[in-house]
Design an enzyme around this catalytic site. Structure first.
Site, mmCIF file in Angstrom:
data_model
loop_
_atom_site.group_PDB
_atom_site.id
_atom_site.type_symbol
_atom_site.label_atom_id
_atom_site.label_comp_id
_atom_site.label_asym_id
_atom_site.label_seq_id
_atom_site.Cartn_x
_atom_site.Cartn_y
_atom_site.Cartn_z
ATOM 1 N N LYS A 107 0.867 -1.175 0.000
ATOM 2 C CA LYS A 107 0.000 0.000 0.000
ATOM 3 C C LYS A 107 0.902 1.223 0.000
ATOM 4 C CE LYS A 107 -4.421 0.994 0.148
ATOM 5 N NZ LYS A 107 -5.582 0.234 -0.328
ATOM 6 N N GLY A 221 -18.204 7.725 -1.881
ATOM 7 C CA GLY A 221 -17.213 7.890 -2.946
ATOM 8 C C GLY A 221 -17.350 6.741 -3.921
ATOM 9 N N ASN A 222 -16.211 6.264 -4.430
ATOM 10 C CA ASN A 222 -16.247 5.183 -5.416
ATOM 11 C C ASN A 222 -16.997 3.962 -4.870
ATOM 12 O OD1 ASN A 222 -15.060 2.475 -6.283
ATOM 13 N ND2 ASN A 222 -14.417 3.777 -7.964
ATOM 14 N N ALA A 223 -16.574 3.467 -3.708
ATOM 15 C CA ALA A 223 -17.171 2.242 -3.162
ATOM 16 C C ALA A 223 -18.640 2.477 -2.777
ATOM 17 C CB ALA A 223 -16.357 1.762 -1.966
ATOM 18 N N GLY A 224 -18.933 3.577 -2.126
ATOM 19 C CA GLY A 224 -20.284 3.841 -1.625
ATOM 20 C C GLY A 224 -21.294 4.113 -2.733
HETATM 21 P P1 NAD Z 1 -13.382 7.806 -2.121
HETATM 22 O O1 NAD Z 1 -12.352 8.820 -1.891
HETATM 23 O O2 NAD Z 1 -13.941 7.647 -3.495
HETATM 24 O O3 NAD Z 1 -14.618 8.041 -1.118
HETATM 25 C C1 NAD Z 1 -14.519 8.177 0.269
HETATM 26 C C2 NAD Z 1 -15.875 8.671 0.759
HETATM 27 O O4 NAD Z 1 -15.920 8.592 2.195
HETATM 28 C C3 NAD Z 1 -16.193 10.127 0.392
HETATM 29 O O5 NAD Z 1 -17.546 10.200 -0.026
HETATM 30 C C4 NAD Z 1 -16.029 10.870 1.722
HETATM 31 O O6 NAD Z 1 -16.837 12.019 1.789
HETATM 32 C C5 NAD Z 1 -16.499 9.799 2.676
HETATM 33 N N1 NAD Z 1 -16.089 9.999 4.055
HETATM 34 C C6 NAD Z 1 -14.880 10.345 4.547
HETATM 35 N N2 NAD Z 1 -14.936 10.426 5.894
HETATM 36 C C7 NAD Z 1 -16.203 10.106 6.239
HETATM 37 C C8 NAD Z 1 -16.892 10.006 7.481
HETATM 38 N N3 NAD Z 1 -16.271 10.238 8.630
HETATM 39 N N4 NAD Z 1 -18.197 9.662 7.447
HETATM 40 C C9 NAD Z 1 -18.844 9.413 6.290
HETATM 41 N N5 NAD Z 1 -18.241 9.498 5.101
HETATM 42 C C10 NAD Z 1 -16.943 9.837 5.078
HETATM 43 O O7 NAD Z 1 -12.775 6.426 -1.593
HETATM 44 P P2 NAD Z 1 -13.189 4.942 -1.983
HETATM 45 O O8 NAD Z 1 -12.275 4.481 -3.052
HETATM 46 O O9 NAD Z 1 -14.651 4.839 -2.147
HETATM 47 O O10 NAD Z 1 -12.745 4.183 -0.650
HETATM 48 C C11 NAD Z 1 -13.591 4.065 0.493
HETATM 49 C C12 NAD Z 1 -13.127 2.887 1.324
HETATM 50 O O11 NAD Z 1 -13.138 1.724 0.514
HETATM 51 C C13 NAD Z 1 -11.702 3.006 1.867
HETATM 52 O O12 NAD Z 1 -11.608 2.372 3.119
HETATM 53 C C14 NAD Z 1 -10.903 2.265 0.840
HETATM 54 O O13 NAD Z 1 -9.646 1.806 1.358
HETATM 55 C C15 NAD Z 1 -11.864 1.145 0.532
HETATM 56 N N6 NAD Z 1 -11.583 0.456 -0.725
HETATM 57 C C16 NAD Z 1 -11.671 1.087 -1.917
HETATM 58 C C17 NAD Z 1 -11.381 0.383 -3.080
HETATM 59 C C18 NAD Z 1 -11.523 0.994 -4.443
HETATM 60 O O14 NAD Z 1 -11.369 0.250 -5.424
HETATM 61 N N7 NAD Z 1 -11.858 2.247 -4.582
HETATM 62 C C19 NAD Z 1 -10.980 -0.957 -3.006
HETATM 63 C C20 NAD Z 1 -10.918 -1.582 -1.769
HETATM 64 C C21 NAD Z 1 -11.227 -0.856 -0.633
#
Ligand code: NAD
Length: 417
Positions: A107, A221-224
């Protein structure tokens, strides 16, 4: 509330220790696997738009490469520390092992606030990072990908910098690239999609009917965002609440997930979505719903709020959202947790498919990506669930037993310990 409960690397080591104990690992193997193999910390000077220079701190941690070249995302976040990166690198090692792909775990990240950086500053930071750590990257060494606040565009600049230095094409040096530069079909929603496949399998084994059930999504974000739309599309769940770092929205009758994503993309927040009422992040986590998707950052579910969690299934799209104390409480209460490194492994699995396609320079249609992803995730879920039934432990520990055993087998076969 203790500091150690919230240090992600302490959490990761504690989780590993529990598995090591169950597996009866010898001392040397434990010591090898509870620490990263290699760590790089670099200073990144960047010329800012106003002509001044700012120096950022960057990291790359290669945790373990016994099963193959290391793989793991790059996170740009103001709270990024070496311990967050170590924890995420450890979880990548268990993640690639649990879905059984021939890669190790790594990472990286930069401590910065990308929301305060212009596009030009982001590009110079991305290129500067590759100039510093490029020597330890490569398809046979270590391959980064996007994570929190890093995007396909950032991956494109990084690949371009690497190729400029190497003077030849290396599309597989980084994944999560834009599709015209060798990105894979289906990578964009892969993390969330993989989460849906394992939720579907969990519901079958737990005999829960998801169709018409409810979902709450923390983090948008992406995942949500893909989590919300796919929960509706693939599982028939109604999205009754969602939140981002600025606040949340709820509607017990359900919200149109696509419209909510559209609203977030145009206004930059979920707040103010027509027909919804505000909800705090804390309240969202405690909502009565069929599936809760934590999709933000670490430490969302702790010993404090775990007793109030009501979701039947918790599908951890985020990394590290639940602390070890909370894990035990949830298990005792009967909330079924699909642990992060299994639930969100869809992202790295399709990243692996991207690398494979880059290497043989031939690309798959999206249907094939989905089919192969489903196969990997479904098999991984049942391997973990069977272990959960056999050992009568909480699901995260079951997943650790499956993953750690595979890594132990590799380090032993190599004669490392
Ligand atoms: P992202 O940057 O696209 O989105 C993050 C989201 O979380 C944003 O909407 C932000 O506003 C929100 N956020 C931040 N702090 C917050 C809080 N306290 N309460 C509520 N919302 C909050 O990131 P992502 O890629 O969606 O990643 C999110 C999680 O998923 C991380 O833990 C990341 O490690 C994990 N993840 C992502 C991927 C991927 O392919 N993108 C893969 C595996 C794991």
């Amino acid at each position: 509330m203790t500091t150690t409960e919230y240090n992600p690397f302490t959490v990761a080591q504690e989780q590993f220790d529990e598995a090591a104990e169950m597996l009866g690992l010898d001392e040397a193997t434990r010591e090898l696997l509870r620490w990263p193999m290699r760590e790089f910390v670099v200073s990144l000077p960047v010329r800012m738009d106003d002509g001044s220079f700012k120096v950022f701190r960057g990291y790359r941690v290669q945790y373990n490469n016994s099963r193959g070249p290391t793989k793991g995302g790059l996170r740009w976040h103001p709270d990024e520390t070496i311990d967050t990166v170590r924890a995420l690198a450890a979880w990548m090692t268990w993640k690639t092992a649990v879905v059984d792909i021939p890669l190790g775990g790594a990472k990286g990240g930069v401590t910065c606030n990308p929301k305060e950086l212009s596009r030009g500053e982001q590009e110079r930071l991305a290129r500067g990072y590759i100039r510093q750590v490029g020597a330890i990257l490569g398809v046979t060494r270590d391959v980064p990908a996007p994570d929190v606040y890093t995007t396909p565009q950032i991956m494109a600049w990084m690949m371009d910098e690497f190729e400029t230095i190497e003077k030849e094409a290396h599309p597989g040096v980084i994944t999560g690239k834009p599709i015209p530069l060798g990105g894979s079909q289906g990578r964009g929603d892969a993390t969330a999609r993989g989460g849906m496949y394992v939720t579907r399998e969990a519901a079958k084994r737990l005999e829960i009917d998801l169709n018409g059930g409810t979902a709450a999504v923390q983090g948008f974000g992406n995942a949500g965002q893909f989590g919300a739309t796919l929960a509706e599309e693939l599982l028939g769940l109604k999205v009754i609440a969602a939140s981002d770092s600025r606040g949340g929205v709820q509607n017990p009758d359900g919200m149109d997930a696509k419209a909510l994503v559209e609203h977030k993309l145009t206004t930059g927040r979920v707040e103010g979505f027509p027909g919804s009422k505000p909800i705090t992040n804390e309240e969202l986590l405690e909502l009565d719903c069929t599936v809760l998707f934590p999709a933000a950052l670490e430490n969302a579910i702790t010993a404090q709020n775990a007793p109030n969690i009501k979701a039947r299934i918790i599908c951890e799209l985020a990394n590290g959202p639940t602390t070890p104390k909370a894990d035990k409480l949830l298990h005792e209460q009967g909330n079924f947790v699909i642990p992060d490194f299994l639930a969100n492994a869809g992202g790295v699995t399709v990243s692996y498919f991207e690398q494979v396609q880059n290497t043989y320079n031939y690309y798959w249609p999206v249907e094939q990506v989905h089919e192969r992803l489903d196969e990997k995730m479904t098999k991984a879920f049942h391997d973990v669930y069977d272990m959960y039934v056999r050992e009568k432990v909480h699901p995260r520990l079951a997943a650790y037993i499956v993953a750690v055993s595979r890594v132990v087998e590799a380090v032993k076969l190599r004669g490392w310990v």
